[in-house]
Scaffold this motif. Sequence first.
Motif, PDB file in Angstrom:
ATOM      1  N   UNK A 102       0.855  -1.185   0.000  1.00  0.00           N
ATOM      2  CA  UNK A 102       0.000   0.000   0.000  1.00  0.00           C
ATOM      3  C   UNK A 102       0.893   1.237   0.000  1.00  0.00           C
ATOM      4  N   UNK A 103       1.644   1.407  -1.059  1.00  0.00           N
ATOM      5  CA  UNK A 103       2.590   2.522  -1.104  1.00  0.00           C
ATOM      6  C   UNK A 103       2.701   3.057  -2.518  1.00  0.00           C
ATOM      7  N   UNK A 106       8.253   3.811  -6.056  1.00  0.00           N
ATOM      8  CA  UNK A 106       8.477   3.816  -7.508  1.00  0.00           C
ATOM      9  C   UNK A 106       8.684   2.426  -8.092  1.00  0.00           C
ATOM     10  N   UNK A 107       9.208   1.497  -7.297  1.00  0.00           N
ATOM     11  CA  UNK A 107       9.423   0.155  -7.832  1.00  0.00           C
ATOM     12  C   UNK A 107       8.105  -0.560  -8.109  1.00  0.00           C
ATOM     13  N   UNK A 108       7.050  -0.192  -7.379  1.00  0.00           N
ATOM     14  CA  UNK A 108       5.736  -0.722  -7.709  1.00  0.00           C
ATOM     15  C   UNK A 108       5.288  -0.166  -9.052  1.00  0.00           C
ATOM     16  N   UNK A 109       5.433   1.137  -9.241  1.00  0.00           N
ATOM     17  CA  UNK A 109       4.935   1.771 -10.457  1.00  0.00           C
ATOM     18  C   UNK A 109       5.754   1.404 -11.689  1.00  0.00           C
ATOM     19  N   UNK A 128      -1.385   9.661  -9.266  1.00  0.00           N
ATOM     20  CA  UNK A 128      -0.589   9.162  -8.145  1.00  0.00           C
ATOM     21  C   UNK A 128      -1.390   8.111  -7.389  1.00  0.00           C
ATOM     22  N   UNK A 129      -0.738   7.483  -6.423  1.00  0.00           N
ATOM     23  CA  UNK A 129      -1.409   6.583  -5.518  1.00  0.00           C
ATOM     24  C   UNK A 129      -1.834   7.352  -4.274  1.00  0.00           C
ATOM     25  N   UNK A 130      -2.915   6.954  -3.658  1.00  0.00           N
ATOM     26  CA  UNK A 130      -3.399   7.586  -2.432  1.00  0.00           C
ATOM     27  C   UNK A 130      -3.807   6.488  -1.459  1.00  0.00           C
ATOM     28  N   UNK A 131      -3.291   6.551  -0.243  1.00  0.00           N
ATOM     29  CA  UNK A 131      -3.584   5.500   0.722  1.00  0.00           C
ATOM     30  C   UNK A 131      -5.052   5.505   1.138  1.00  0.00           C
ATOM     31  N   UNK A 200      -2.890  -2.781  -3.894  1.00  0.00           N
ATOM     32  CA  UNK A 200      -2.454  -1.391  -4.060  1.00  0.00           C
ATOM     33  C   UNK A 200      -3.354  -0.494  -3.235  1.00  0.00           C
ATOM     34  N   UNK A 201      -2.929   0.746  -2.988  1.00  0.00           N
ATOM     35  CA  UNK A 201      -3.865   1.740  -2.484  1.00  0.00           C
ATOM     36  C   UNK A 201      -4.750   2.238  -3.622  1.00  0.00           C
ATOM     37  N   UNK A 202      -5.462   3.328  -3.379  1.00  0.00           N
ATOM     38  CA  UNK A 202      -6.283   3.927  -4.428  1.00  0.00           C
ATOM     39  C   UNK A 202      -5.386   4.485  -5.537  1.00  0.00           C
TER      40      UNK A 202
END
Length: 257
Positions: A102-103, A106-109, A128-131, A200-202
């Motif tokens: 849940x972050x 950058x390695x996730x993206x 972007x991602x949002x928790x 993932x987060x939102x």
Amino acid sequence: MTEEYRAELSRILADWRGTSVLLKSYEGHLEGLSLELSREGVLGCLRILCQGCTHLSGPTSWKDAALAVEALSEGADAGRFRLVDARASFSATCDQVSARNDSEDPRLMERPEFQAFLASLPGGRFIRLAEEIHPGIYPKAAYSRIRGLLDVPYSDLEYVDPREEPEPFLRWLREHTKGIDFSLGCSLWADALARQVGGTPWLKVELECGLDSLLPLWTRLHSIVTLVFCPASGDVFGVFNDEDRWCLFRQPWRGVP
């Protein structure tokens, strides 16, 4: 836990080496242990859950993580697992270990699965991602339909596979999302992505084509659960495959910033 999943978990833990670890909770009656790994300057965390935890030793927080998962094959613990960080003298013996990213690391993206998911949304631009979309409203909380969120189905449809029969599904979806304003994009969570990258987060995205930008979630990726919040109209909706039917939950939620 399969060997494939253990290898994937080892890769995830390797991505988070050198981070900070916090023992978030331990519920003795459930034998459940929760850890959070965080990185300075990065929103969110890696959440690790150990189930059936019967042995625990070590600190409650430490830096410079070097966690690994070992399969146990001898004695009373045969068939179980040990989550261990030798540098921190931490060890937890348990039945199962799982992780949820849940972050906005950058390695996730940068993962091909994540990029492929984004590329599948025509006219969609990742922001972007949002928790959270509101304090305490993580995807899991919305998925669980807590706090009066998504309690009563707005509409349902006898099950069809939208990959094979897209038209009846899309007519139903468009009819029951009328009036929702996608002009400011949306915050999105879909299990189609979670299945690929471990949660993932939102995802905050702009949508050039409104709802049409999201249609491949069902017609190509076959998302079983999709959650969407549209800030322009303050609407939140969820589309769930509940065995023999599709259920659409929809409600205004003005309390979300």
